[in-house]
Structures are given as structure tokens and as C-alpha cells.
Design a protein around this motif. Structure first.
Motif, PDB file in Angstrom:
ATOM      1  N   THR A  51      -6.304   6.108  -6.283  1.00 26.54           N
ATOM      2  CA  THR A  51      -7.449   5.444  -5.657  1.00 26.54           C
ATOM      3  C   THR A  51      -8.423   5.004  -6.723  1.00 26.54           C
ATOM      4  OG1 THR A  51      -7.166   7.144  -3.992  1.00 26.54           O
ATOM      5  CG2 THR A  51      -8.991   5.630  -3.685  1.00 26.54           C
ATOM      6  N   THR A  73     -10.190   1.599  -3.462  1.00 25.52           N
ATOM      7  CA  THR A  73      -8.991   0.778  -3.256  1.00 25.52           C
ATOM      8  C   THR A  73      -7.758   1.655  -3.499  1.00 25.52           C
ATOM      9  OG1 THR A  73     -10.232  -1.033  -4.219  1.00 25.52           O
ATOM     10  CG2 THR A  73      -7.863  -1.374  -3.895  1.00 25.52           C
ATOM     11  N   ASP A  74      -6.800   1.521  -2.605  1.00 28.75           N
ATOM     12  CA  ASP A  74      -5.551   2.257  -2.770  1.00 28.75           C
ATOM     13  C   ASP A  74      -4.652   1.441  -3.702  1.00 28.75           C
ATOM     14  OD1 ASP A  74      -3.196   3.523  -2.634  1.00 28.75           O
ATOM     15  OD2 ASP A  74      -2.977   3.421  -0.447  1.00 28.75           O
ATOM     16  N   ALA A  76      -1.953  -1.527  -2.555  1.00 27.99           N
ATOM     17  CA  ALA A  76      -2.684  -2.791  -2.575  1.00 27.99           C
ATOM     18  C   ALA A  76      -1.710  -3.954  -2.685  1.00 27.99           C
ATOM     19  CB  ALA A  76      -3.663  -2.801  -3.744  1.00 27.99           C
ATOM     20  N   ALA A 120      -4.256  -8.719  -4.691  1.00 31.45           N
ATOM     21  CA  ALA A 120      -5.418  -7.866  -4.955  1.00 31.45           C
ATOM     22  C   ALA A 120      -5.266  -7.173  -6.304  1.00 31.45           C
ATOM     23  CB  ALA A 120      -5.560  -6.830  -3.838  1.00 31.45           C
TER      24      ALA A 120
END
Lengths: 547, 341
Positions: free
Chosen positions: A67, A71-72, A76, A80
Motif C-alpha cells: 500500500t 493506493t493498493d 492498481a 495508474a
């Protein structure tokens, strides 16, 4: 800010899945510098590639979570990820010359990144790229903009790689072995530059390295990795002072540092007493005003400009300097692989320089001067087994055949600690340390009087380096050999050598007893070299060993 | 001395010894070939007297050294001799035949590159995927079928069965008027006089033979592109580019492909030379008035002047080709510069 949990990465190969990282987890706070330390194959680089999702073909994240600011990273979308790569997290790679596109102007390569992340338009891209070059302390940015990587030095290339990484002001920089292949003073300049820029911009960073000393000097916190797992995490100084895991202790022990002997590099249980080593008063080798000049495209290149020194029998002398200082040329002339332009090499009262290098191979004295080469992998014929490699000089020069030859090979393998069953293997089936042993066995096969060691441990992990250095110390005592140890690493040279010769631009600038030169260097260049070496914090292990 | 044209000029100067060597070797080799042109041209009913007459007319009764100097003297004036089988000056023959072969070969290579390079790139990007396999099949098929066979199959399908292609009878159907010769390339000459109709006529004649040759040359180009792309894609600088978040298109084209082009250009040069020499079969199948068939006929007839002229023309062509490839290298890779040494 960054949090990694239970990360596991495997590579698909023809022989099934190979785990590279298993269950790695760490956190990184804003502004923090984390060091990931481990030897080759420990999975430290793979961890960083997994974070950026730029694993090589066949690599796959099997489990875990990554993470980044909410945001993972694992799930993603690719689009991204492209915004994050270079924009928020960027990477600095090892081997800077290869890390740059060889046929694109460096300025254009910086522009590519700026444009990609919307930081520049066609009109201002060039100006911004030049500004980025100047930010990494490159003078004449406008001129350097038009340079190609092959026109720049290694240190300069690494600055460009840093400029590319920092161009879009990311929040996290991952440096993967950023100084491997650079000279020690360049290493310091690059590391200092990186640290200053990262601090000034308030970025976080992860430094991946095999060099525990370097990591301890530049990082707040260290993770030690072994076989894809983190075995220990802690603040740098504490981890160095009180390593709790056996592997960390081994790494700390094996790191060359002031105040320890060559035996102290080994784990405590392997520290047998060092055999006595007494140089005799008689001179074995005398080098008088050795000069080597190459014909270059733009006039002659003076590689070695009048070098004179002598080595006593049984003595170990270190030849130290940075790349291009002429130390390799000097050693190649001493082992008679290269003809000097002028000067004398008096070995056992005979002038060796009088015999042309291309005829020396058939000279009976060939066997008395031997060499261990820098890269154990490149200096072995990939299609010859270990036994073939060791047999070569025995067959050619000593004329051994049949049973006598086999017996001598076994004896040499025994002497260098190479298990007998490895003798039938090819170089690619051997580890780095094993290949180094083959190289040493080949060099000592003819019981040379004088052995030139050209950076014999430069490509090895620290724990392997420790055993190879100890092997060399034992062999010296057993066979009564004289060493010329060529290296850029003062800390390693000090462990093995009685005397040190420091070279700069083809000349000797300082010469003296190893400890004296290292502790009280008189020449400014030697001082720069000594100061540039990373200074690991003192560990309790050392204190115990000394006191 | 450091003018921009100077290194290129120096390269050309360096080729002069090569050309002299070619002149000598081609002269000696043609003389060494079995077969007596005098007997051949005197005909089946020849008597020893008529053969001697023909031999004297051809200048073959002179000593070899003498013949060689006469040949060289003529050569310096641009005279390659007269072909005994066509009765034309060899220069004239070459001027009509060579452009025909070059036009065909170049068209085939452009076509081949247009297919093979994208195919190689895709095969490298999707290594082990369906496109990679398709590439392998197409390439293997193309190179394993002999050109005369592919040519005949193409004629059978597209001319005989479907009727889409014009009759395979040379460079231009007789209904068109041949344009005035400027370059010898019909496609260029027709455009120069603005004759669009004839241009398309010539282009239609070109399609089938070009495709035949292109199929044959797909393999080396596609394979080399794939291999070069694979090594470029696994290079450190591609990883740097990816880590900097560059778009896949930029990574692929600006970073990987430009670096992969060098070996592809090398291969292209090699393919060009062997195709130009080896397209005799295609020329025969399509009745193409090219240089390959001309050379073979001349060789069979022991037509010394024609064979020597052909060899010399090819040598000059290859020298020029190598020069072009060197220039292309220097354009692609800044590390390779022309040094005047």
C-alpha cells in the motif's frame, strides 16, 4: 506512507516455480531512509521491482499487500501504475552506463520522463532538463544535455540516472545498488549527492545494497534479507552494534572495517590462529622506472609514467588506486602479459622486461609469476570444467600427464578448499566463491614465487570475500608466496598487506606500511581515498575482539 | 580536411583496390571456365577454319595478358565490351537489365520489411504467445518453399484461377507504352512523365514477383528483429524507462526498437545482396528481364564480356550497399562515427 505485508514473489522457470521473495514486510515513514541489505540472491532487488510492478518476465507476485499512500500497488491498474512510476516512486539503478539508453542524448532521456508526467511541454522541456542536470551538480548542463552516455564517466552517468529519477519530484526513491561499479571517491560523491537531494526535498528513500557498511552510514533503519526473507530489522547503529540474528552477525563480522584482522571476518567458531607470515629481507622483485604509453586517437596516452618500487621475498604489497590510475596496466606488465614502453622488471636478479610478452608464455620462468584475475567468471573458459582449468598450466608448463596430473589437481583442490566432486563441473554450475577458488588453484598450480592478485574479491559477496581472503592468507604462509594485491578497496588491502603503494594518474603518490598509510595518509589523494570509504559504526563484536 | 564529406569520400577511395581485385579475378575466372566461346558461336556446322575466324574476330587468339590490357583500356573509357549473344554493348544491356532487377528486389524488400519488422516486434513483445507462433510458422513456410514454387502457385491462384493479377510476362503489359528511360525504374520513370496509368500497370506486374521474393526474405528479417528486440527489451535501459513510468509505446519504439535496429540493418544488407544474386528463378518464372537471367545465359554461352560486366556491376553495387549500411549505422548509433583512419 509505504507499507508492505507478506510479499511473496516467485519466478516461473523450466524447472518449476522458484520463490525469490517469501513473506517480506516493512513500513516506511515520510522522510525516512530504509536500507535493505543482503547478499546476491537474497531477493532484495526483486522486492523493489515488485513494488514498482516491473518484474522481469516470469516473475509473479503470489501473495501479500503493498500500500502506497492508500493506493493498493498490487492491484492498481497499469495506467495508474505508470503515473506512480517516476511520478511518485522512482528508481535509481546499478551499473549506470547500462541503465541509460546508449543511443539517446541524456538530455532527451530526462525530457522523456518530464513529458510523460506532464511536467514539461515541447517549449520548456529542454530548459527543464538542463535544470534537472544542474540539480545533480553537473556543470555545463546545457552542454551535457547533448552528450551520449558513452561520452560520460560512470559517476556522471549515475548523476544522470539520479536526475531522471528525481526529475518529477517523486516522494519515494528506491536506489538499487546505486554505487556498484563506481570508484570509491565517486561512490561517496554519488551517495552524498543523493542523500542531500533526498533530504532537501523531504523525500523518503530505500537503499538496496550488499554493503552493510555503506547502508549503515546512509540509512536510518536497516532490513537484513536472506533467501527471500527479512531476518532482522532495526536502527542502523543498534543493528550493527548488537546483531541478534546469526546471519546479521556473520555479515557484520565479514564487513572489513578498521581495527580488525583478516581472521575476524570469519564467524567466531572459524577463527583459527593466523599462520605466521614474516617477509624476508631479500628483494624478490624490483621495478625500475616502468613506463607504458599507448597510441591513442588524439595523441599518446600515458597509462603508467615511471613507476619504481621493490617487493621483498614473502612480502604482501597492496597496489591501490581508482580506475584509470594505471594499477592494472602495471600489474599486467609485471606478469608479462603486456610489454612496457621502457623500464626494467628485475625478478630474482633477471630483467624480465627484456623478454617480449608474447614469448614469455613459453619461458621457463612463466611458472614463477602467476596471476589471479579479477572476474572469476570471465576468466574461466565456459566450456572447460574446473579440473580442466586447473590442469591447463600443469599440462602446458609442467608437462604433467595422466595419474600425476590428476593427483596434483586433487591436491590443489584440497589446498584451496574446493570439494573434489565440484572438479567435474563447468563454471556456470559453480558459485562465485567456488569459481574464485578455481582461479586461485589454477594460479598456484605451478607453485609460483610471485602471485599478482587483481581485485580477486571485487565481484564476491562479503561473506565469500571473507573466506577467500583467509584462504589467501593461509596459502601465503603455506607456500611462501609473495603477493601483489591490486585493489581499489583500502579496507580489504589493509587486511592482507604489509605495505601499500597508492597510484594516481600513472604515478605512485604514496608508499608505506599498510597501517601507517591508512591511519595517517600524507598525500591528499590517499586522504581522499581513506575518507571516502564508508565507515560502519563500531560493533560490540569488534570491541570484544580488540579488547 | 575535416569536412563532412571527407570521411565518406575516404570510404569510397578505400573501395578502389577492391574493385581492381574484382576486375582481375573476374577476368581470370571467366578465362578459366570450361567451354570455348569460339566453338559456341561458330555454330554446329563449323569447320576448324571458321572457328579460327571467329576466334580471331573475338580477339581470343591474342595472349591473355594482351587481352587483359585491352579489356582494361576499354573499361577505363566506360566500354565493357559487346555481348556476343545479344549483340548489344554490355553497358547497354546492364542499363536495361539492372534496374529491372533492382526495382523488383527493392520492392520485395520494402514489402518484406513492412511485414517482418512489425511481426518480429510483436513476436518479441508477446514471446510465446499466438503471434509468436504465427510468426514462426509464416517464417518457416516462407523460407522452406522454393521461390519458383511459390511463384508458380501465386500465378496459378491469382492469375489463372482468380484473374486478379496480370499475365506474368515481364515488367509491363504490351498495351502500355514504355516511358522514356531516365532511371530505368519503371515506377519512377512513369511518375516523372506523369503517366499514372502506366505506373499502375507496372506496379501490377510487380506485385506477384515481389510477394514471391518477399516471402522468401521474411525469415531472416523477422527472426533477427525478434532476437534483437528480445535482447533490447531485457536491457537495463528499458527497465530504467519502465521504472520512470514511460508509456509502453515510447519504451518499445524509442528505447528498444532503435537499439534493436542495428542488427536488423546488418541483416537487411545481407539479404539484399543474396536476393539480388539469387532471384534468377523468380525472373525466369515471371519472364522478368532482369540481370540474374542475363548473367546465367551469358555464363552458359561463355559470353566473356557479359559475365565480366555483370560481376563488375555487382561488385560496384555491393560496395555502394556497404557504404549505405555504414552510413545507416552512423545515423542510428552515435557511438559509431566515421573516423578518417
Amino acid at each position: 506512507m509505504l507499507s508492505v505485508r507478506d510479499l511473496a514473489v516467485t519466478f516461473r522457470t523450466r524447472r518449476g516455480d522458484v520463490p525469490a521473495v517469501c513473506g517480506v514486510g516493512f513500513d516506511l515513514a515520510p522522510g525516512e531512509t530504509l536500507g535493505i541489505v543482503g547478499e546476491s540472491g537474497s531477493g532484495k532487488s526483486v522486492t523493489s521491482y515488485a513494488l514498482m510492478r516491473i518484474l522481469d518476465a516470469g516473475g509473479e507476485i503470489r501473495s501479500g499487500a503493498m500500500t502506497w499512500n492508500g493506493t493498493d500497488l498490487r492491484n492498481a491498474r497499469e495506467a495508474a501504475m505508470r503515473k506512480i512510476r517516476g511520478g511518485e516512486i522512482s528508481m535509481i539503478f546499478q551499473n549506470p552506463r547500462a541503465a541509460l539508453n546508449p543511443i539517446r542524448k541524456v538530455g532527451r532521456q530526462i525530457e522523456d520522463v518530464l513529458r510523460q508526467h506532464g511536467r514539461a511541454t515541447d517549449r520548456d522541456a529542454m530548459g527543464k532538463a538542463i535544470a534537472a542536470l544542474e540539480a545533480v551538480r553537473i556543470r555545463n548542463g546545457a552542454e551535457r544535455y547533448h552528450a551520449y552516455p558513452f561520452e560520460l564517466s560512470g559517476g556522471m552517468c549515475q548523476r544522470i540516472v539520479i536526475a531522471i529519477a528525481l526529475a518529477c519530484e517523486p516522494k519515494l526513491v528506491i536506489a538499487d545498488e546505486p554505487t556498484t561499479g563506481l570508484d570509491i571517491t565517486t561512490q561517496k560523491a554519488v551517495m552524498d549527492l543523493m542523500r542531500d537531494l533526498i533530504r532537501a526535498r523531504g523525500m523518503s528513500s530505500i537503499v538496496i545494497t550488499h554493503d552493510l557498511g555503506l547502508a549503515a552510514e546512509y540509512c536510518d533503519r536497516l532490513c537484513v534479507m536472506k533467501d527471500g526473507e527479512i531476518v532482522e530489522t532495526g536502527p542502523s547503529a543498534a543493528l550493527f552494534a548488537r546483531p541478534s540474528h546469526a546471519y546479521t552477525r556473520k555479515l557484520v563480522d565479514a564487513t572489513p572495517r578498521p581495527g580488525v584482522g583478516v581472521r575476524d571476518l570469519l564467524p567466531a567458531e572459524a577463527r583459527t590462529p593466523l599462520p605466521v607470515h614474516e617477509p624476508k629481507a631479500k628483494k624478490l622483485l624490483e621495478v625500475v622506472d616502468l613506463v607504458k604509453t599507448y597510441a591513442g586517437k588524439s595523441g599518446p596516452v600515458h597509462a603508467v609514467e615511471g613507476v619504481s618500487f621493490s617487493i621483498r621475498e614473502g612480502e604482501s604489497v597492496g597496489l591501490v588506486g581508482e580506475s584509470g590510475c594505471g594499477k592494472s596496466t602495471t600489474s599486467a606488465m609485471l606478469v608479462r602479459l603486456l610489454d612496457p614502453t621502457s623500464g626494467a622488471i628485475v625478478f630474482e636478479n633477471e630483467d624480465m622486461a627484456a623478454i617480449p610478452a608474447d614469448r614469455f608464455a613459453r619461458d621457463p620462468r612463466r611458472g614463477r609469476i602467476q596471476m589471479v584475475f579479477q572476474d572469476a567468471t570471465d576468466s574461466l573458459n565456459p566450456r572447460h570444467t574446473a579440473a580442466d582449468a586447473i590442469a591447463e598450466p600443469l599440462r602446458r608448463i609442467a608437462g604433467l600427464r595422466g595419474k600425476a596430473l590428476d593427483a596434483r589437481i586433487d591436491e590443489l583442490a584440497d589446498l584451496t578448499g574446493l570439494p573434489g566432486h565440484l572438479l567435474r563441473r563447468f563454471p556456470h554450475q559453480l558459485s562465485g566463491g567456488q569459481k574464485a577458488r578455481v582461479g586461485i588453484a589454477r594460479a598456484i598450480a605451478l607453485e609460483p614465487r610471485f602471485l599478482v592478485l587483481d581485485e580477486p574479491t571485487a565481484a564476491l559477496d562479503v561473506s565469500i570475500q571473507a573466506t577467500v581472503l583467509n584462504l589467501l592468507a593461509d596459502l601465503r604462509a603455506r607456500l611462501g608466496m609473495t603477493y601483489l594485491f591490486v585493489s581499489h578497496d583500502l579496507a580489504v588491502v589493509r587486511l592482507l598487506c604489509d605495505r601499500v603503494i597508492v597510484m594516481q594518474s600513472g604515478r605512485i603518490v604514496e608508499e608505506g606500511a599498510a597501517d601507517a598509510v591508512l591511519e595517517a595518509p600524507t598525500h591528499p589523494y590517499t586522504r581522499a581515498l581513506v575518507e571516502a570509504a564508508p565507515k560502519p559504526p563500531r560493533s560490540e563484536v569488534v570491541l570484544r575482539a580488540v579488547g | 580536411m575535416a569536412g563532412a564529406g571527407h570521411p565518406v569520400l575516404w570510404r569510397i577511395v578505400q573501395t578502389i583496390p577492391v574493385l581492381i581485385g574484382v576486375v582481375v579475378v573476374s577476368f581470370v575466372l571467366t578465362r578459366a571456365l570450361p567451354g570455348d566461346p569460339a566453338v559456341y558461336f561458330a555454330g554446329a556446322m563449323a569447320t576448324p577454319e571458321s572457328i579460327a575466324e571467329v576466334r580471331a574476330a573475338l580477339g581470343l587468339d591474342q595472349p591473355l595478358v594482351h587481352q587483359f590490357f585491352r579489356y582494361c583500356a576499354a573499361l577505363l573509357q566506360g566500354d565493357l565490351g559487346r555481348s556476343v549473344s545479344t549483340g548489344q554493348p554490355v553497358v547497354e544491356d546492364l542499363a536495361t537489365r539492372l534496374p529491372a532487377s533492382l526495382e523488383l528486389t527493392l520492392c520485395a524488400l520494402v514489402l518484406s520489411c513492412a511485414v517482418a519488422i512489425p511481426l518480429g516486434i510483436l513476436a518479441a513483445v508477446r514471446q510465446g504467445g499466438p503471434i509468436d507462433h504465427l510468426c514462426r510458422i509464416l517464417v518457416t513456410a516462407g523460407v522452406s518453399l522454393p521461390t519458383f514454387f511459390t511463384g508458380i502457385v501465386l500465378i496459378y491462384v491469382f492469375y489463372y484461377l482468380l484473374g486478379w493479377a496480370p499475365s506474368p510476362l515481364g515488367r509491363l503489359d504490351f498495351v502500355y507504352l514504355e516511358p522514356p528511360r531516365v532511371t530505368g525504374f519503371l515506377l519512377v520513370d512513369t511518375l516523372l512523365v506523369g503517366d499514372i496509368e502506366t505506373f499502375f500497370g507496372a506496379a501490377r506486374q510487380l506485385i506477384l514477383p515481389s510477394v514471391t521474393l518477399a516471402l522468401f526474405t521474411l525469415a531472416p528479417i523477422a527472426r533477427m528483429t525478434r532476437a534483437a528486440m528480445l535482447s533490447a527489451l531485457s536491457a537495463d535501459y528499458v527497465r530504467t524507462a519502465r521504472a520512470a513510468g514511460l508509456a509502453p509505446r515510447t519504451v518499445l519504439l524509442t528505447y528498444a526498437l532503435r537499439n534493436a535496429l542495428l542488427p536488423v540493418v546488418t541483416t537487411l544488407g545481407m539479404v539484399f545482396s543474396f536476393v539480388l544474386g539469387a532471384n534468377v528463378l523468380v525472373e525466369k518464372v515471371f519472364a522478368w528481364p532482369g540481370i540474374g537471367s542475363y548473367a546465367v545465359e551469358a555464363l552458359v554461352a561463355s559470353d566473356y564480356a557479359a559475365v565480366q560486366g555483370f560481376v563488375l556491376a555487382m561488385a560496384v553495387l555491393f560496395v555502394l550497399l556497404n557504404l549505405v549500411i555504414d552510413l545507416a549505422y552512423a545515423l542510428i548509433d552515435p557511438r559509431i562515427g566515421f573516423s578518417a583512419k
